[in-house]
Design a protein around this motif. Structure first.
Motif, short mmCIF file in Angstrom:
data_model
loop_
_atom_site.label_atom_id
_atom_site.label_comp_id
_atom_site.label_asym_id
_atom_site.label_seq_id
_atom_site.Cartn_x
_atom_site.Cartn_y
_atom_site.Cartn_z
N ARG A 197 0.82 -1.20 0.00
CA ARG A 197 0.00 0.00 0.00
C ARG A 197 0.86 1.26 0.00
O ARG A 197 1.80 1.38 0.78
N HIS A 198 0.49 2.18 -0.87
CA HIS A 198 1.14 3.49 -0.94
C HIS A 198 0.31 4.55 -0.22
O HIS A 198 0.71 5.71 -0.18
N ARG A 199 -0.84 4.17 0.31
CA ARG A 199 -1.68 5.08 1.10
C ARG A 199 -2.24 4.30 2.28
O ARG A 199 -2.73 3.20 2.12
N ILE A 200 -2.16 4.87 3.46
CA ILE A 200 -2.82 4.28 4.63
C ILE A 200 -3.47 5.40 5.43
O ILE A 200 -2.97 6.51 5.49
N GLN A 201 -4.60 5.09 6.03
CA GLN A 201 -5.30 6.06 6.87
C GLN A 201 -5.23 5.62 8.33
O GLN A 201 -5.65 4.51 8.67
N LEU A 202 -4.66 6.48 9.15
CA LEU A 202 -4.47 6.21 10.56
C LEU A 202 -5.35 7.14 11.40
O LEU A 202 -5.83 8.17 10.90
N HIS A 203 -5.54 6.79 12.65
CA HIS A 203 -6.35 7.60 13.55
C HIS A 203 -5.54 7.92 14.81
O HIS A 203 -4.88 7.04 15.38
N TRP A 204 -5.60 9.17 15.23
CA TRP A 204 -4.89 9.66 16.41
C TRP A 204 -5.92 10.03 17.45
O TRP A 204 -6.84 10.82 17.19
N ASP A 205 -5.82 9.45 18.65
CA ASP A 205 -6.81 9.71 19.70
C ASP A 205 -6.28 10.63 20.78
O ASP A 205 -6.90 10.77 21.85
N GLY A 206 -5.17 11.27 20.51
CA GLY A 206 -4.56 12.17 21.48
C GLY A 206 -3.44 11.54 22.27
O GLY A 206 -2.64 12.23 22.90
N ALA A 207 -3.38 10.20 22.25
CA ALA A 207 -2.33 9.50 22.99
C ALA A 207 -1.68 8.40 22.16
O ALA A 207 -0.53 8.04 22.40
N ALA A 208 -2.42 7.84 21.19
CA ALA A 208 -1.89 6.72 20.40
C ALA A 208 -2.33 6.88 18.95
O ALA A 208 -3.32 7.55 18.64
N LEU A 209 -1.57 6.25 18.08
CA LEU A 209 -1.82 6.29 16.63
C LEU A 209 -2.02 4.87 16.14
O LEU A 209 -1.27 3.97 16.51
N GLY A 210 -3.04 4.64 15.32
CA GLY A 210 -3.26 3.29 14.82
C GLY A 210 -4.47 3.18 13.92
O GLY A 210 -5.00 4.18 13.43
N TYR A 211 -4.90 1.94 13.72
CA TYR A 211 -6.10 1.64 12.95
C TYR A 211 -7.26 1.37 13.89
O TYR A 211 -7.07 1.06 15.07
N PHE A 212 -8.48 1.45 13.36
CA PHE A 212 -9.63 1.06 14.16
C PHE A 212 -9.70 -0.45 14.29
O PHE A 212 -9.37 -1.20 13.37
N ARG A 213 -10.15 -0.89 15.45
CA ARG A 213 -10.42 -2.30 15.67
C ARG A 213 -11.57 -2.73 14.77
O ARG A 213 -12.46 -1.95 14.46
N ARG A 214 -11.56 -3.97 14.36
CA ARG A 214 -12.61 -4.49 13.48
C ARG A 214 -13.98 -4.31 14.13
O ARG A 214 -14.16 -4.63 15.31
N HIS A 215 -14.94 -3.77 13.38
CA HIS A 215 -16.31 -3.52 13.85
C HIS A 215 -16.36 -2.55 15.03
O HIS A 215 -17.25 -2.65 15.87
N SER A 216 -15.43 -1.61 15.09
CA SER A 216 -15.39 -0.72 16.23
C SER A 216 -14.64 0.54 15.88
O SER A 216 -13.91 0.60 14.88
N HIS A 217 -14.83 1.59 16.69
CA HIS A 217 -14.02 2.79 16.59
C HIS A 217 -12.97 2.84 17.70
O HIS A 217 -12.33 3.88 17.90
N ALA A 218 -12.80 1.73 18.39
CA ALA A 218 -11.71 1.62 19.37
C ALA A 218 -10.39 1.51 18.61
O ALA A 218 -10.30 0.85 17.57
#
Length: 410
Positions: free
Chosen positions: A135-156
């Protein structure tokens, strides 16, 4: 055994079920049957192999059941150790542990879809991804303390520091992006970030939800208005960071380019509809005398004009809604209509107008197999299906790209 609902807000109680996976259906779902003969569709956090015995949490509907695999009782010996430490929880990939058999499993899924939607006798070709496709593009999420992907079937959030599905420069940039937000070098507001790279993969850009972009240089992140540049064989394309483009551009260009060349797609005018920044127009190059590219995004059309001009290709690039723009009787016999619509496929009114088109050839591209098959059947009264190919442009996921070559019926 009955228990609490398997899915949030589901009124039906969940039941535990054990049994074998019989085959794979579209989307990677495992097909099984209950003792009373009712159909079961099961999803899993990792790849499923036919013949494996699993335990699942199931909700029964009127005529079938749907559930999620919670445990493997027997595992296929072809399974391989997942190269990702968060494979079972991260929602980014579906086929970890399939190993070198991932392409075979995806082909089984596609076979099931095409057989049910188009019939047993429709020939098609399968084009698996090379091992080098990343992949040449990935979308990550920052919650103010950690960076990562969403858990499957969740916004955790599932925190990550590396991503084996991404190119090496992207993966290596993840901890540097987190460190920059922790140190307030980059905005620390919670939200989505996109990391993207060029082709060949070298430079990395980070784009936030507001469209602001930073380039990663040896001494850190710096604001940037530089476009992303892709050298794809003989083709060259540019676009702004954060814009929609192929997930794995080198493999996509190789796959699409090879296929259109094999099918000898050429003509007088190319109607490149949903044309984006001009990928198909550039790949087809001088096979056409003229090109009319239509795309609803102003920024994409601006880059399409630049890309086609740089390639020396005569063209008109228009900002318009394709479904509204296409007229009755579009084109002449020597022309080609190429459509690469969004995941939802073609609008019914657009299909109706395409039935009246004067062009002699139509190429349909679709990233959702079910919508793609639906559109083929809508177009069938006026267009005959000559060629059908399925490209694995999304390694480690259950997604594919379908491409059809159609000719106008007399």
């Amino acid at each position: 055994m009955k228990g609490r609902p398997a899915y949030r807000n589901s009124p039906a109680p969940a039941e535990s079920w054990k049994g074998p996976i019989e085959r794979l259906a579209w989307g990677g779902k495992g097909v099984a049957h209950a003792e009373d003969g009712r159909l079961l569709l099961l999803e899993a956090p990792l790849a499923l192999f036919p013949g494996e015995v699993v335990e699942a949490t199931v909700i029964w509907k009127a005529r079938h059941g749907e559930g999620r695999v919670s445990r493997w009782i027997t595992r296929d010996p072809k399974r391989a150790q997942a190269a990702c430490p968060v494979a079972e929880t991260c929602g980014g990939c579906d086929l970890w542990e399939a190993g070198r058999h991932a392409a075979d499993l995806k082909q089984q899924m596609v076979t099931d879809l095409l057989r049910r939607q188009l019939g047993e006798d429709v020939p098609w070709t399968w084009h698996p991804a090379p091992d080098s496709a990343r992949r040449h593009r990935i979308q990550l999420h920052w919650d103010g303390a950690a960076l990562g992907y969403f858990r499957r079937h969740s916004h955790a959030l599932v925190p990550i520091s590396t991503c084996p599905a991404a190119t090496d420069p992207l993966s290596a940039a993840i901890p540097r992006l987190q460190a920059a937000m922790e140190g307030r070098v980059l905005p620390g507001r919670r939200g989505r970030w996109e990391l993207s790279t060029d082709s060949p993969a070298n430079t990395v850009w980070a784009t936030d939800e507001r469209g602001r972009t930073w380039m990663l240089e040896p001494d850190g992140w710096h604001r940037s208005d530089e476009p992303i540049r892709h050298r794809l064989g003989e083709a060259a394309l540019r676009h702004e960071p954060g814009a929609f483009f192929q997930v794995s551009p080198p493999w996509a260009a190789e796959a699409f380019g090879g296929l259109l060349n094999t099918w000898d797609v050429k003509g007088a005018t190319l109607f490149d509809l949903y044309g984006g920044v001009g990928l198909f127009s550039v790949l087809l190059g001088e096979r056409f005398q003229h090109r009319i590219l239509v795309e609803s995004g102003e920024a994409a059309v601006a880059w399409a004009r630049k890309n086609l001009e740089a390639a020396g290709l005569a063209s008109e690039c228009l900002v318009a809604d394709v479904a509204a723009w296409v007229p009755e009787g579009l084109g002449q016999a020597a022309d080609v209509i190429l459509l690469d619509p969004p995941r939802a496929g073609l609008e019914p009114a657009l299909c109706d107008r395409l039935l009246t088109a004067g062009a002699g050839t139509l190429v349909l591209v679709g990233c959702d197999g079910a919508a793609f098959c639906r559109d083929l059947k809508r177009l069938a009264p006026a267009w005959s299906l000559d060629q059908l190919a399925v490209l694995d442009l999304f390694p480690l996921t259950t997604h594919v790209e379908c491409v059809a070559l159609m000719t106008k019926r007399p």
